[in-house]
Design a protein around this motif. Sequence first.
Motif, PDB file in Angstrom:
ATOM      1  N   VAL A  44      56.287  56.429 100.100  1.00 58.93           N
ATOM      2  CA  VAL A  44      56.246  57.279  98.916  1.00 58.93           C
ATOM      3  C   VAL A  44      56.347  56.418  97.662  1.00 58.93           C
ATOM      4  CG1 VAL A  44      57.251  59.261 100.088  1.00 58.93           C
ATOM      5  CG2 VAL A  44      58.748  57.667  98.891  1.00 58.93           C
ATOM      6  N   THR A  45      55.699  56.895  96.607  1.00 55.25           N
ATOM      7  CA  THR A  45      55.778  56.234  95.307  1.00 55.25           C
ATOM      8  C   THR A  45      55.546  57.268  94.220  1.00 55.25           C
ATOM      9  OG1 THR A  45      55.016  54.322  94.021  1.00 55.25           O
ATOM     10  CG2 THR A  45      53.315  55.628  95.112  1.00 55.25           C
ATOM     11  N   THR A  46      55.728  56.854  92.986  1.00 52.12           N
ATOM     12  CA  THR A  46      55.304  57.635  91.833  1.00 52.12           C
ATOM     13  C   THR A  46      54.903  56.660  90.743  1.00 52.12           C
ATOM     14  OG1 THR A  46      55.834  59.465  90.330  1.00 52.12           O
ATOM     15  CG2 THR A  46      57.580  57.852  90.747  1.00 52.12           C
ATOM     16  N   ASN A  47      54.047  57.096  89.845  1.00 47.16           N
ATOM     17  CA  ASN A  47      53.525  56.190  88.830  1.00 47.16           C
ATOM     18  C   ASN A  47      54.433  56.174  87.604  1.00 47.16           C
ATOM     19  OD1 ASN A  47      52.641  58.882  88.612  1.00 47.16           O
ATOM     20  ND2 ASN A  47      50.829  58.338  87.426  1.00 47.16           N
ATOM     21  N   LEU A  48      55.142  55.058  87.436  1.00 44.49           N
ATOM     22  CA  LEU A  48      55.966  54.861  86.253  1.00 44.49           C
ATOM     23  C   LEU A  48      55.092  54.460  85.075  1.00 44.49           C
ATOM     24  CD1 LEU A  48      58.984  52.950  87.838  1.00 44.49           C
ATOM     25  CD2 LEU A  48      58.623  55.418  87.616  1.00 44.49           C
ATOM     26  N   MET A  49      55.690  54.482  83.893  1.00 45.65           N
ATOM     27  CA  MET A  49      54.946  54.177  82.675  1.00 45.65           C
ATOM     28  C   MET A  49      55.534  52.944  81.998  1.00 45.65           C
ATOM     29  SD  MET A  49      54.553  58.058  81.259  1.00 45.65           S
ATOM     30  CE  MET A  49      53.697  57.526  79.789  1.00 45.65           C
ATOM     31  N   PRO A  50      54.749  52.251  81.190  1.00 49.55           N
ATOM     32  CA  PRO A  50      55.227  51.000  80.578  1.00 49.55           C
ATOM     33  C   PRO A  50      56.162  51.238  79.399  1.00 49.55           C
ATOM     34  CG  PRO A  50      52.990  51.467  79.853  1.00 49.55           C
ATOM     35  CD  PRO A  50      53.327  52.502  80.885  1.00 49.55           C
ATOM     36  N   HIS A  51      57.128  50.319  79.224  1.00 50.27           N
ATOM     37  CA  HIS A  51      58.055  50.410  78.094  1.00 50.27           C
ATOM     38  C   HIS A  51      58.597  51.835  77.976  1.00 50.27           C
ATOM     39  CE1 HIS A  51      56.360  46.544  76.964  1.00 50.27           C
ATOM     40  NE2 HIS A  51      55.192  47.073  76.731  1.00 50.27           N
ATOM     41  N   VAL A  56      57.178  51.615  97.341  1.00 48.93           N
ATOM     42  CA  VAL A  56      56.386  50.619  96.617  1.00 48.93           C
ATOM     43  C   VAL A  56      56.387  51.021  95.151  1.00 48.93           C
ATOM     44  CG1 VAL A  56      54.235  51.865  97.150  1.00 48.93           C
ATOM     45  CG2 VAL A  56      54.122  49.478  96.432  1.00 48.93           C
ATOM     46  N   MET A  57      56.579  50.042  94.259  1.00 50.03           N
ATOM     47  CA  MET A  57      56.552  50.338  92.833  1.00 50.03           C
ATOM     48  C   MET A  57      55.108  50.573  92.390  1.00 50.03           C
ATOM     49  SD  MET A  57      59.729  50.237  92.058  1.00 50.03           S
ATOM     50  CE  MET A  57      59.711  50.304  90.250  1.00 50.03           C
ATOM     51  N   ALA A  58      54.938  51.482  91.440  1.00 47.77           N
ATOM     52  CA  ALA A  58      53.604  51.778  90.924  1.00 47.77           C
ATOM     53  C   ALA A  58      53.700  51.990  89.418  1.00 47.77           C
ATOM     54  CB  ALA A  58      53.021  53.020  91.596  1.00 47.77           C
ATOM     55  N   LEU A  59      52.686  51.536  88.714  1.00 41.18           N
ATOM     56  CA  LEU A  59      52.686  51.551  87.248  1.00 41.18           C
ATOM     57  C   LEU A  59      51.340  52.003  86.721  1.00 41.18           C
ATOM     58  CD1 LEU A  59      54.186  50.584  84.570  1.00 41.18           C
ATOM     59  CD2 LEU A  59      52.933  48.440  84.858  1.00 41.18           C
ATOM     60  N   ASP A  60      51.370  52.764  85.630  1.00 45.41           N
ATOM     61  CA  ASP A  60      50.166  53.038  84.841  1.00 45.41           C
ATOM     62  C   ASP A  60      50.219  52.125  83.618  1.00 45.41           C
ATOM     63  OD1 ASP A  60      49.813  55.025  86.679  1.00 45.41           O
ATOM     64  OD2 ASP A  60      50.145  56.682  85.291  1.00 45.41           O
ATOM     65  N   TYR A  61      49.156  51.372  83.383  1.00 47.22           N
ATOM     66  CA  TYR A  61      49.161  50.507  82.193  1.00 47.22           C
ATOM     67  C   TYR A  61      47.780  50.495  81.553  1.00 47.22           C
ATOM     68  CZ  TYR A  61      51.015  47.205  78.928  1.00 47.22           C
ATOM     69  OH  TYR A  61      51.474  46.646  77.765  1.00 47.22           O
ATOM     70  N   TYR A  62      47.774  50.838  80.261  1.00 40.85           N
ATOM     71  CA  TYR A  62      46.523  50.922  79.507  1.00 40.85           C
ATOM     72  C   TYR A  62      46.535  49.893  78.381  1.00 40.85           C
ATOM     73  CZ  TYR A  62      45.631  55.224  82.062  1.00 40.85           C
ATOM     74  OH  TYR A  62      45.397  56.135  83.053  1.00 40.85           O
ATOM     75  N   GLN A  63      45.944  48.746  78.639  1.00 45.04           N
ATOM     76  CA  GLN A  63      45.898  47.714  77.609  1.00 45.04           C
ATOM     77  C   GLN A  63      44.967  48.164  76.475  1.00 45.04           C
ATOM     78  OE1 GLN A  63      46.323  43.659  78.483  1.00 45.04           O
ATOM     79  NE2 GLN A  63      46.428  43.932  80.697  1.00 45.04           N
ATOM     80  N   ASP A  64      45.289  47.695  75.279  1.00 43.97           N
ATOM     81  CA  ASP A  64      44.605  48.144  74.071  1.00 43.97           C
ATOM     82  C   ASP A  64      43.605  47.081  73.613  1.00 43.97           C
ATOM     83  OD1 ASP A  64      43.775  49.113  71.636  1.00 43.97           O
ATOM     84  OD2 ASP A  64      45.777  49.287  70.762  1.00 43.97           O
ATOM     85  N   PRO A  65      42.308  47.357  73.698  1.00 43.95           N
ATOM     86  CA  PRO A  65      41.319  46.359  73.285  1.00 43.95           C
ATOM     87  C   PRO A  65      41.425  45.962  71.816  1.00 43.95           C
ATOM     88  CG  PRO A  65      40.283  48.078  74.598  1.00 43.95           C
ATOM     89  CD  PRO A  65      41.671  48.552  74.288  1.00 43.95           C
TER      90      PRO A  65
END
Length: 666
Positions: A244-251, A266-275
């Motif tokens: 099982v996991t869930t999607n954590l968010m940055p900062h 397992v750790m899971a992350l959503d990350y949206y880098q800014d162009p």
Amino acid sequence: MRADQRIHFGGDYNPEQWPEEVWAEDTRLMKQAGVTMVTAGIFSWAKVEPRPGAYDFGWFDRVMDNLSTAGIRVCLATMTASPPPWLSRAHPEVLPVTQDGHRLWPGSRQHYCPSSPVYREYATRLVEQVATRYATHPALDTWHVGNEYGCHVSQCFCDVSAADFRRWLEERYGTVDALNEAWSTAFWSQAYDSFDEVLPPRQAPTFANPAQQLDYWRFSDDALRQCYLAEVEVLRRVTPRVPVTTNLMPHHKPVNAFAWAPHMDVMALDYYQDPHDPETHLGAAVNFDVMRSARGGQPWMLLEQAPSAVNWRDRNGPKRPGQMRLWSWQAVAQGADAVLYFQWRASPGGAEKYHSAMVPHAGTDTRTFREVADLGRELASVPEIAGTRSRADVALLTDWNSWWALELDSHPSTALDQTAINRAHHRALFEAGVPCDVLPPDRELDGYRLVIVPNLYLLGERDAARLTDYVDRGGHVLVSFFSGIVDECDRVRLGGYPARLRGMLGLRVEEFWPLAEDTTVPVRGELDGTADLWSEAIDLEGAEAVAVFGDGELAGRPAVTRHAFGAGTAWYVGTRLDAAALRALTDRVREAAGVLPVLPGLPPHVQATVRSDADRSFTFLLNHGEGPAEITLPEPMRDLLRPGTAPLRALTLPARGVAVLQPDPH
């Protein structure tokens, strides 16, 4: 290498947005793009349960079967992230309330009070149905619980939350007298005679009790986690062998990643880098290190990123050619064993219709789809990377409890930003090519040559003792200003700052001198530079001044100190140094601690990491700069992303270029 070992690649799949005749094309294109895993069902609640207790899984059965036939694994969502309209119509009490008393209504997503027993009841009832139905389905790989907890509603101030908060406080403190002591309620006549008198820190005439605010951060994080754990209990019972996991968010201040980690397989992350941000990779680097470190170096999942532009910034720039590949490889280089996107196919309507997707509105004859498919093939060519781990000689300590306390109101300065100070210290290591673990202060520090402590404002007795003992036994530590000031209840430790760290640091801070906005002060001595934001009146008690303030009321007084303590050394920075000065200080400290970069002499914009196990080692080089970088290698190495080429002793890494190197066996 296991037969099924690979770096998973794919994205969020939302087939309910499309007619069924599109689904066959989806799986065909997924295979073309090298997709090995999708997340599915995240926002499917209203479609699988259109009315209370009336379930319709037939359409989702076909989705799962299609994916299984195509050989695509599913990170299956519990479908509870966005309650259907009928739930709030039947039970309006599940809707959250803001701090100033406004109720939030349906029409977007995540419109539920985390403490609501009604929401949890309906959510777990759905999870029971989903888990039972797909427990043995061959496509099921991992459970995706909820979605981005605390993204939109991180705290609720309704009466249901108030009652839950009182229960939580009674469990934490036992008696109202203990609560009054912890909250310092003798100040401003706030003493409680009963837990029934306690409310959340709702909008008040002026500053709310800081300990009350701090506990509400803790409580709110716990309430969110209880939603997660209620679903996990069902999944563990029905499918005990499915991770099982869930999607954590940055900062993400509301959700304590370290407290959640033990409950995630397992750790899971959503990350949206800014162009549009030339330093966006630096923020990603800190968050990726948190994900890798939270479960002791275990590989993690990048569960969401954008193939190109997002829809939610003020200016949503597309990723330039090569950026999507570079930033995806950055996650792998920092320990990810899965790279996924939001989402598979761009939506024609809804709030995220302008969010990029693996299959854009314009279809497959697009730069985005070609780059996605190229990356899928590239990741598939190096399955041997999966499962390997990274190690670091440096630990950076951070703590959500301290973060919550640091950024409260009625402080010497409200400009203190935990994320910014963490990133500044991490950047000095990143640009030196030095790997770093990011840990909470209750972790053991043995094995690290250097520990960096940015603004650890709240520091418990045991954690202070652990840090002091680490230095006494030969460790090196670099502590930044306003650390070790308060206990777990945000009560100042008396006798001179930084209290329990005074002996280790060999100094006393008599007074804080926050600097005015847009004001800088020179720093002079063995280290030269400028500083802003903060300064302190430091008295030496065994430490030596490495640098002093160059002018102002504190001219000539210590700004940076060094103290030999036991067999180790403790450094202290009583101000916020400019980036170049902090890099110079960090280089000096890490060299004294014997910490070496992955490769010497790299430009600061070239990232170098290593992943390895007992049999294999992979060196990753990523060029985040705008021009080519000339790199000399310590031994002949093969670039796995350029098979068939001769071993290299040097290489030119183009802008946005990536290399994955192994020593040449010959």
